[in-house]
Design a protein around this motif. Structure first.
Motif, PDB file in Angstrom:
ATOM      1  N   UNK A 183       0.849  -1.200   0.000  1.00 32.96           N
ATOM      2  CA  UNK A 183       0.000   0.000   0.000  1.00 32.96           C
ATOM      3  C   UNK A 183       0.885   1.251   0.000  1.00 32.96           C
ATOM      4  N   UNK A 184       0.257   2.379  -0.222  1.00 36.02           N
ATOM      5  CA  UNK A 184       1.016   3.629  -0.295  1.00 36.02           C
ATOM      6  C   UNK A 184       1.743   3.885   1.013  1.00 36.02           C
ATOM      7  N   UNK A 185       2.996   4.338   0.905  1.00 38.80           N
ATOM      8  CA  UNK A 185       3.810   4.609   2.099  1.00 38.80           C
ATOM      9  C   UNK A 185       4.777   5.735   1.784  1.00 38.80           C
ATOM     10  N   UNK A 186       5.473   6.183   2.828  1.00 36.79           N
ATOM     11  CA  UNK A 186       6.412   7.293   2.616  1.00 36.79           C
ATOM     12  C   UNK A 186       7.832   6.870   2.978  1.00 36.79           C
ATOM     13  N   UNK A 187       8.762   7.510   2.256  1.00 33.46           N
ATOM     14  CA  UNK A 187      10.167   7.206   2.551  1.00 33.46           C
ATOM     15  C   UNK A 187      10.648   7.994   3.768  1.00 33.46           C
ATOM     16  N   UNK A 188      11.611   7.440   4.421  1.00 31.35           N
ATOM     17  CA  UNK A 188      12.356   8.178   5.450  1.00 31.35           C
ATOM     18  C   UNK A 188      13.063   9.329   4.743  1.00 31.35           C
ATOM     19  N   UNK A 189      12.978  10.526   5.314  1.00 33.98           N
ATOM     20  CA  UNK A 189      13.573  11.666   4.613  1.00 33.98           C
ATOM     21  C   UNK A 189      14.891  12.146   5.215  1.00 33.98           C
ATOM     22  N   UNK A 190      15.230  11.669   6.415  1.00 29.94           N
ATOM     23  CA  UNK A 190      16.548  12.005   6.954  1.00 29.94           C
ATOM     24  C   UNK A 190      17.622  11.237   6.180  1.00 29.94           C
ATOM     25  N   UNK A 191      18.784  11.834   6.105  1.00 30.51           N
ATOM     26  CA  UNK A 191      19.903  11.133   5.488  1.00 30.51           C
ATOM     27  C   UNK A 191      20.886  10.709   6.575  1.00 30.51           C
ATOM     28  N   UNK A 192      21.880   9.930   6.156  1.00 30.03           N
ATOM     29  CA  UNK A 192      22.856   9.442   7.133  1.00 30.03           C
ATOM     30  C   UNK A 192      23.892  10.539   7.425  1.00 30.03           C
ATOM     31  N   UNK A 193      24.497  10.462   8.599  1.00 28.37           N
ATOM     32  CA  UNK A 193      25.514  11.472   8.927  1.00 28.37           C
ATOM     33  C   UNK A 193      26.777  11.253   8.121  1.00 28.37           C
ATOM     34  N   UNK A 194      27.590  12.283   8.090  1.00 28.11           N
ATOM     35  CA  UNK A 194      28.865  12.290   7.376  1.00 28.11           C
ATOM     36  C   UNK A 194      29.748  11.079   7.673  1.00 28.11           C
ATOM     37  N   UNK A 195      29.612  10.520   8.892  1.00 29.62           N
ATOM     38  CA  UNK A 195      30.529   9.456   9.325  1.00 29.62           C
ATOM     39  C   UNK A 195      30.180   8.088   8.743  1.00 29.62           C
ATOM     40  N   UNK A 196      29.020   7.992   8.072  1.00 25.84           N
ATOM     41  CA  UNK A 196      28.582   6.682   7.605  1.00 25.84           C
ATOM     42  C   UNK A 196      29.549   6.107   6.579  1.00 25.84           C
ATOM     43  N   UNK A 197      29.827   6.891   5.545  1.00 24.60           N
ATOM     44  CA  UNK A 197      30.667   6.384   4.453  1.00 24.60           C
ATOM     45  C   UNK A 197      32.060   6.007   4.904  1.00 24.60           C
ATOM     46  N   UNK A 198      32.591   6.776   5.863  1.00 17.76           N
ATOM     47  CA  UNK A 198      33.973   6.530   6.290  1.00 17.76           C
ATOM     48  C   UNK A 198      34.061   5.382   7.290  1.00 17.76           C
ATOM     49  N   UNK A 199      32.917   4.857   7.712  1.00 17.45           N
ATOM     50  CA  UNK A 199      32.958   3.787   8.706  1.00 17.45           C
ATOM     51  C   UNK A 199      33.351   2.438   8.109  1.00 17.45           C
ATOM     52  N   UNK A 200      33.383   2.359   6.793  1.00 16.13           N
ATOM     53  CA  UNK A 200      33.723   1.058   6.197  1.00 16.13           C
ATOM     54  C   UNK A 200      34.538   1.167   4.909  1.00 16.13           C
ATOM     55  N   UNK A 201      35.035   2.376   4.600  1.00 12.00           N
ATOM     56  CA  UNK A 201      35.675   2.611   3.298  1.00 12.00           C
ATOM     57  C   UNK A 201      36.896   1.735   3.059  1.00 12.00           C
ATOM     58  N   UNK A 202      37.623   1.423   4.151  1.00 16.12           N
ATOM     59  CA  UNK A 202      38.835   0.601   4.021  1.00 16.12           C
ATOM     60  C   UNK A 202      38.493  -0.806   3.531  1.00 16.12           C
ATOM     61  N   UNK A 203      37.233  -1.209   3.705  1.00 17.48           N
ATOM     62  CA  UNK A 203      36.804  -2.524   3.181  1.00 17.48           C
ATOM     63  C   UNK A 203      36.605  -2.467   1.671  1.00 17.48           C
TER      64      UNK A 203
END
Length: 946
Positions: free
Chosen positions: A630-650
Motif C-alpha cells: 500500500x502507499x507509504x512514505x520514505x524516510x527523509x533524513x539522510x545518514x551522517x557524514x561518518x557513515x561512508x567513512x565507517x567502512x571505506x577501508x573494506x
RNA sequence: GCGAGUAUGGCGAAAUUGGCAGACGCGCCAGACUUAGAAUCUGGUACCAACCGGUGUGUAGGUUCAAGUCCUAUUACUCGCACCA
C-alpha cells in the motif's frame, strides 16, 4: 642541483606504468597501509594533509622494496555539510561541486608524488559506493542495531542538524562551534552502546598508541555500579537510581531527579507544586548544554512538594528535589544524594540547607609509625581539639620536644565521657586553660592507625574532632610531666597550616577554620549499622549482597558513551533505505532495490524545524510499502557524514565488486589494515565508529577479523610560522602548491618529515625548507665525485652499514627526522672523500627513495643503474661490518670529562682499567689524592673516583 | 575538577633508555672562489671566565661512581574529558 622539472617526468612514468598498483596475489605477503581519506573541500589540500599522508607513504614505499605486496589506496569522503552549504549559497549542485573538488584534489595529490594505487579510488557519494553503505544500514536494522527513538538529542541551530554526542563535544558543534541545544525529536539511533564492552576490551590486543587507547577508554567511560529502587511514600511506584557508591547508602539525605524525568509526570496528581516544576523544567530545557555543564556551576533545583522517597535499607523518609545537575541521559536520570561524600550533592545540600551525614571516616595511617604486621589490634576512642584564643585569631599548636611532631591537642575518651567532655578535660590538663566559652563538634570523624610501641599493639583510634573556644586566659598550673613533653604555642591560622606536620591534623584544622567539605577518599564505614568498621571495598560487596538478597537493587554497568544519533536533516547524504508504512511500521527496502539514490532537487535548504529538504520532494517521498504494497512514505533524513567513512577501508579491497561489499577471499587476504595513520581528532569519532561497524560486520559473518586496524598512529599538527595553528583568519596558512612550485616536490616531502618528531606539532619554517633543498642538491651533485676506482675503507663500510640500519629502523618507528639527519651525516662523510665509489652511494639513494623518490630516481637513471630504483630490493646491513678495531672512550674524574683514551676493542674492562691507571695524564688529577674506585663501562666512559 | 603529555643553545630539534648533553638542520661569525653579489666550498658557534677552570636540560630537593633520563615536591604551557552519580 635538484631541478623541480624532474617531478612531472617521474610522476608521469609512475602513472603510465601503473607502478604502485596492488595485485590480488594471495601467495605474496601483504601489507595494507592506510591513511584517512580526505574530505574534498573547496580549500584544497594543505601541508597538514601532506604530513599525514607522508608517514604512510614512506612506510609503503619501503615495504614494497622489502618485497611486500602493498595496498596503499586513496579515495574521497565526499558527503558533508560544507559542500552542501556551498551549494546552497551558489546554487551549484553538490554533485558538481564534489566532482570539481575531487579533480583538484587528485591533481594535487599526484603532484605530491604519493605512491597511491590510483586504480582503486573510491568516492563515498557514488551510488556504486553508497549502495553498500545502505546495505550495511539494512543489516544493522535487521539485527536491531538501528532503531528510531523519540529522545533528547543535540541540535545545532546554525547548521540545523541533529548531532551525535561525538560531534558535539564540549557542548559545541563540531562544524561551526555554535552552542548545542537539547531538542526532543524522533531520530534514528545506532546501538553502539551494545558494543561498548567489545570496543573497550579489544583495545588491549591492538597496537594503538597509548594516547589513542586512553582517549577511547575515557570516551567509552565504563563504570560499575548498582541500580537501587527507592520507594515512594504511599505509592507502588519506585524511583530507580544508579550509583557507583552503594556503600554510602546510609548517608543519603535527599533524592534528586532530572527535570525531564517521566516519574514527575506519573506523580503529577500528588505533586502540589507541579506548576513550579513545569516552570523549572522549561528553564532547564532552554539552557544550552554549555550552560548546564560549564557556566552553571551554581546548583539550582526545586523541592517536589507532596512526594517523599523511602530509603529501602533504612526506611528513612527522604525529600525529593528536581535539579538539572542530574542528567536524564546518564544512569537512570535520578540519584541518591550523599552530600557528605559527593561534591555535587554537597554543594546542593549546602545551598538548600539539607542535612549532611558522614558515613565514611578517613582512615589515616601514621607513615612514620605504621601498624606492625602480626601485632594485635586494639581499638580506642579519642579526640583532636582545635583550641581558640579568647581574644585573638589564634590557635594552639602542640610542639613535641622529643619528637618531630607538631599537631593539635589530642587525648583518649575515658569511659562514661562524651567527646566534648574529653576535649575540655584535655585542654585543662595539657594547657591549664579552664575558662571555656564554646565547645562544639567539627563535622568530621576519622580513624588513626599506628603502632603503639610501649604497649606492643596496633591501635586504631576512632577520633572525634572538637572545637573549643576560650572565654578568658584564666589558667591553672599544669603538671611537670606535661611541661617536659610539649610546648603549647599560639599561632595564627596561616601559621597553623604551615606548622602542623601531620596530614590528618592539618585537615581537621582546615575543616574547622575554613569550613567543611565532602570527603571522597578511602576510609572506614561509620553510622552505617551492619556496614560499620568495614572499608569501602568490603562495604560495597556486603551492601550489594544485601540489596540482591532483598531484591532492592541489581548490579549495573554504565557507559559515558551514548547511542549514536544517526540522522542528518540534509540533502547531501546517503538516504536511509527505510519506508514508513501506516500498516507495517518501519519497513526496510529490499536489498535488490538498492541503491536508493537522491532525487534531483533545486532547493537544498533544510526546513525551519530541522526537517530534511528531501521531505519537500513528494515524488520521491511517496512510494509503496515493500511488505504490503500500500502507499507509504520514505524516510527523509539522510545518514551522517561518518557513515561512508565507517567502512571505506573494506571497499578498497574490492572497489568494483557489484555483488557484495567486497569478496570474501580478498577480505581474508587483505584484512586487517596493518597500519593506519591519522589525526588525533578522529579518535573519538571516526575511529570508534568504524571499529563499531567492523565489529558488527564480524559478528554477522561479513568480515573475517574482529578489528579493522592492527596498528594506529597519529601525526602532529604543522603550525604556522608564527607558532599558531594555521587558519585563514590568522593569515599564516602555507600552501603546499607554492612550496612545490618554488622548491620541488621532494623538498616539500623531505622538509615535512625533517621538521620534528612525527607525532608532535611543529611550526613551519621557510629557512628549514631551504635546508632540505640544499640536502637534495647535495644528493644530485654526488655524481661529480663518483669514480670506478676502488675507494674501499673500513670506516666507510662501517658508516654505510650503520646508516642503513638506523634509517631502516627509524622509518619503522616513524622517526623520520632522525633518519634524515643520519643520511645528512652520511653524505657529509662522503663529501670528505675526494672520490667515492658508486657502491657507497647506491644504498643511500635506496633508503632515501621513500622520502625523495623523484631525486633518487633521476640520479639512479643518470648513473645508469639497473631498473627503476623503487623496484630494487631494500639494502641489507651487515652487523659484522659495523664493529671497529679501536674504540675511543672518555675518562671522567669524579664525573667530569678530563681526557680521552683509545683502546683496542677486544680488551675487557679490567685490561682497560690497567691502561688508564698507567696513563700519564691521570697524574695531575691524583696529586695529594687517592684513586678510590674506577668504573669502566666499555664503549662509553671510564669514571675515576678520587 | 579529573586524566594525559611537554619543558634542552639565538631557532627547529637529537641523546643507543642511567654512561662524553646539544647529533642533524636553520641562523650567525670568519675564510676561500668571485670585479661584485648569488650559489658553492672550508672552518667556527651552549654560557661565564677568556690562562688553570667553572656553570649549564622549567624550579627546589633526593638516589647514584654517574641523572635530560629514576624518585619527591613545585611552576608554566598543550591536549583530552568534564555536574559520569
Amino acid at each position: 642541483m635538484y631541478d623541480k622539472k624532474i617531478d612531472k617526468k617521474w610522476q608521469d612514468i609512475w602513472e603510465k606504468e601503473k607502478c604502485f598498483q596492488a595485485v590480488d596475489d594471495f601467495n605474496r605477503k601483504k601489507f595494507y597501509s592506510l591513511i584517512e581519506f580526505p574530505y574534498p573541500s573547496g580549500a584544497g589540500l594543505h601541508v597538514g594533509h601532506a604530513r599525514a599522508f607522508m608517514g604512510m607513504e614512506v612506510i609503503s614505499r619501503m615495504k614494497r622494496m622489502k618485497g611486500y605486496n602493498v595496498l596503499f589506496p586513496i579515495g574521497f569522503d565526499s558527503f558533508g555539510l560544507p559542500t552542501e552549504n556551498y551549494a546552497m549559497k551558489t546554487g551549484i549542485h553538490p554533485r558538481k561541486v564534489t566532482d570539481d573538488n575531487i579533480e583538484t584534489f587528485t591533481k594535487q595529490l599526484k603532484s605530491f608524488g604519493l605512491s597511491f594505487d590510483w586504480n582503486r579510488v573510491i568516492d563515498t557519494t557514488t551510488p556504486e559506493y553508497f549502495k553498500w553503505t545502505q546495505w550495511i544500514f539494512l543489516k544493522l536494522f535487521e539485527h536491531g542495531m538501528a532503531y528510531k527513538d523519540n529522545t533528547y538529542v543535540n541540535y545545532c541551530p546554525k547548521c540545523r542538524v541533529i548531532l551525535a554526542n561525538e560531534e558535539s563535544q564540549g557542548g559545541l558543534c563540531d562544524r561551526c562551534d555554535s552552542q548545542i541545544v537539547q531538542k526532543e525529536k524522533e531520530v534514528w539511533m545506532l546501538k553502539i552502546t551494545d558494543y561498548a564492552d567489545k570496543l573497550l576490551d579489544e583495545l588491549a590486543n591492538l597496537d594503538f598508541t597509548p594516547r589513542v587507547k586512553l582517549e577511547q577508554e575515557s570516551w567509552i567511560g565504563r563504570s560499575y555500579g548498582v541500580e537501587i529502587d527507592f520507594g515512594i511514600e504511599n505509592s507502588d511506584k519506585k524511583l530507580k537510581v544508579y550509583t557507583t557508591r552503594p556503600d554510602t547508602i546510609f548517608g543519603v539525605t535527599f533524592m534528586a531527579i532530572a527535570p525531564e524525568h517521566k516519574l514527575l509526570d506519573e506523580l503529577k496528581g500528588r505533586i502540589t507544586n507541579f506548576d513550579e516544576i513545569i516552570e523549572y523544567r522549561k528553564k532547564a530545557s532552554e539552557k544550552t548544554e554549555f550552560e548546564r555543564t560549564k557556566i552553571a556551576k551554581d546548583k539550582t533545583g526545586v523541592k517536589v512538594q507532596g512526594v517523599y522517597c523511602i530509603n529501602p535499607v533504612t526506611n528513612e523518609k527522604l525529600s525529593l528535589v528536581v535539579a538539572d545537575y542530574v542528567m536524564l541521559g546518564y544512569g537512570t536520570g535520578a540519584i541518591m544524594a550523599v552530600p557528605a561524600h559527593d561534591e555535587r550533592d554537597y554543594e546542593f545540600a549546602k545551598k538548600f540547607n539539607i542535612d549532611i551525614k558522614q558515613v565514611i571516616a578517613m582512615d589515616y595511617t601514621d607513615v612514620t609509625n605504621p601498624p606492625k604486621e602480626g601485632a594485635p589490634n586494639k581499638e580506642g576512642n579519642g579526640v583532636l581539639v582545635v583550641l581558640k584564643h579568647w581574644n585573638e585569631e589564634k590557635y594552639v599548636c602542640s610542639i613535641w620536644k622529643d619528637y618531630d611532631w607538631k599537631n593539635l591537642i589530642t587525648g583518649g575518651i575515658e569511659p562514661g565521657e562524651t567527646a566534648l567532655e574529653t576535649a575540655v578535660r584535655e585542654v585543662k590538663e595539657e594547657t591549664g586553660y579552664i575558662d571555656v566559652k564554646n565547645v562544639s563538634y567539627i563535622p568530621f570523624e576519622h580513624f588513626d592507625s599506628f603502632y603503639a610501641a610501649h604497649k606492643g599493639v596496633n591501635k586504631v583510634v576512632h577520633q572525634r574532632d572538637v572545637f573549643v573556644e576560650l572565654a578568658s586566659g584564666k589558667q591553672i598550673e599544669i603538671s611537670e610531666e606535661e611541661k617536659k613533653l610539649v610546648d603549647n604555642v599560639w599561632l595564627t591560622k596561616e601559621e597553623m597550616l604551615e606548622t602542623i606536620n601531620k596530614v590528618h591534623h592539618k585537615l581537621v584544622f582546615d575543616i574547622c577554620v575554613n569550613g567543611g567539605r565532602p570527603y571522597t577518599g578511602n576510609g572506614i564505614l561509620i553510622n552505617s549499622e551492619f556496614l560499620n568498621g568495614l572499608n569501602i571495598k568490603e562495604a560495597t560487596i556486603k551492601i550489594n549482597e544485601y540489596l540482591a538478597e532483598n531484591k532492592l537493587g541489581t548490579l549495573k554497568t554504565n557507559y559515558h558513551m551514548k547511542d549514536w544519533a544517526f540522522a542528518r536533516q540534509r540533502y547531501w547524504g546517503e538516504p536511509v533505505p527505510i519506508v514508513k508504512c501506516e500498516k507495517c511500521g518501519l519497513v526496510p527496502m529490499n536489498e535488490e532495490d538498492l541503491p536508493l539514490t537522491l532525487p534531483e532537487v533545486k532547493d537544498f535548504m533544510p526546513g525551519e524545524d530541522g526537517e530534511s529538504p528531501l521531505a519537500k520532494i513528494d515524488s520521491w517521498v511517496n512510494t509503496i510499502c515493500p511488505k504490503c504494497g500500500i502507499a507509504a512514505k520514505r524516510e527523509t533524513d539522510t545518514m551522517p557524514q561518518w557513515a561512508g567513512s565507517s567502512w571505506y577501508y573494506l571497499r578498497y579491497i574490492d572497489p568494483k565488486n557489484s555483488n557484495c561489499l567486497a569478496s570474501e577471499d580478498k577480505l581474508k587476504y587483505w584484512l586487517p589494515v596493518d597500519w593506519y595513520n591519522g589525526g588525533m581528532e578522529h579518535v573519538t569519532r571516526h575511529l570508534i565508529y568504524s571499529r563499531f561497524w567492523h565489529r558488527f560486520l564480524y559478528d554477522i559473518g561479513v568480515v573475517p577479523t574482529k578489528e579493522p586496524y592492527a596498528k594506529r598512529t597519529t601525526q602532529g599538527l604543522i603550525l604556522g610560522p608564527d607558532g599558531n595553528k594555521m587558519s585563514k583568519s590568522k593569515g599564516n596558512v602555507i600552501n603546499p602548491d607554492d612550496i612545490i612550485k618554488q622548491y620541488g616536490t621532494d623538498t616539500l616531502r623531505t622538509y615535512i618529515l625533517f621538521i620534528g618528531e612525527y607525532s608532535q606539532s611543529a611550526p613551519w619554517s621557510e629557512n628549514g625548507v631551504k635546508g632540505a633543498k640544499k640536502f637534495l642538491d647535495r644528493i644530485m651533485r654526488l655524481k661529480d665525485i663518483i669514480t670506478n676506482e676502488n675507494t674501499d675503507s673500513k670506516e666507510l663500510d662501517r658508516e654505510m652499514h650503520m646508516m642503513i640500519k638506523k634509517v631502516s629502523n627509524d622509518y619503522e618507528e616513524m622517526k623520520y627526522n632522525t633518519a634524515i639527519a643520519c643520511m645528512m651525516s652520511y653524505i657529509n662523510l662522503l663529501y670528505k672523500q675526494d672520490k667515492i665509489n658508486i657502491k657507497y652511494i647506491k644504498p643511500l639513494l635506496q633508503v632515501l627513495n621513500p622520502v625523495a623518490p623523484h631525486v633518487t630516481e633521476e640520479l639512479w637513471e643518470l648513473l645508469e643503474l639497473e631498473n627503476n630504483i623503487f623496484s630494487t630490493l631494500w639494502p641489507e646491513y651487515n652487523e659484522s661490518k659495523m664493529v671497529s678495531d679501536i674504540i675511543e672512550m672518555a675518562v671522567l674524574i669524579n664525573g667530569t670529562v678530563r681526557f680521552r683514551v683509545t683502546v683496542d676493542s677486544y680488551l675487557n674492562e679490567i685490561e682497560i682499567e690497567k691502561i688508564v691507571r698507567k696513563d700519564d695524564r691521570l697524574k695531575q688529577y691524583t696529586i695529594d689524592k687517592q684513586v678510590k674506585k674506577i668504573i669502566v663501562v666499555k664503549g662509553r666512559v671510564i669514571n675515576i673516583v678520587v
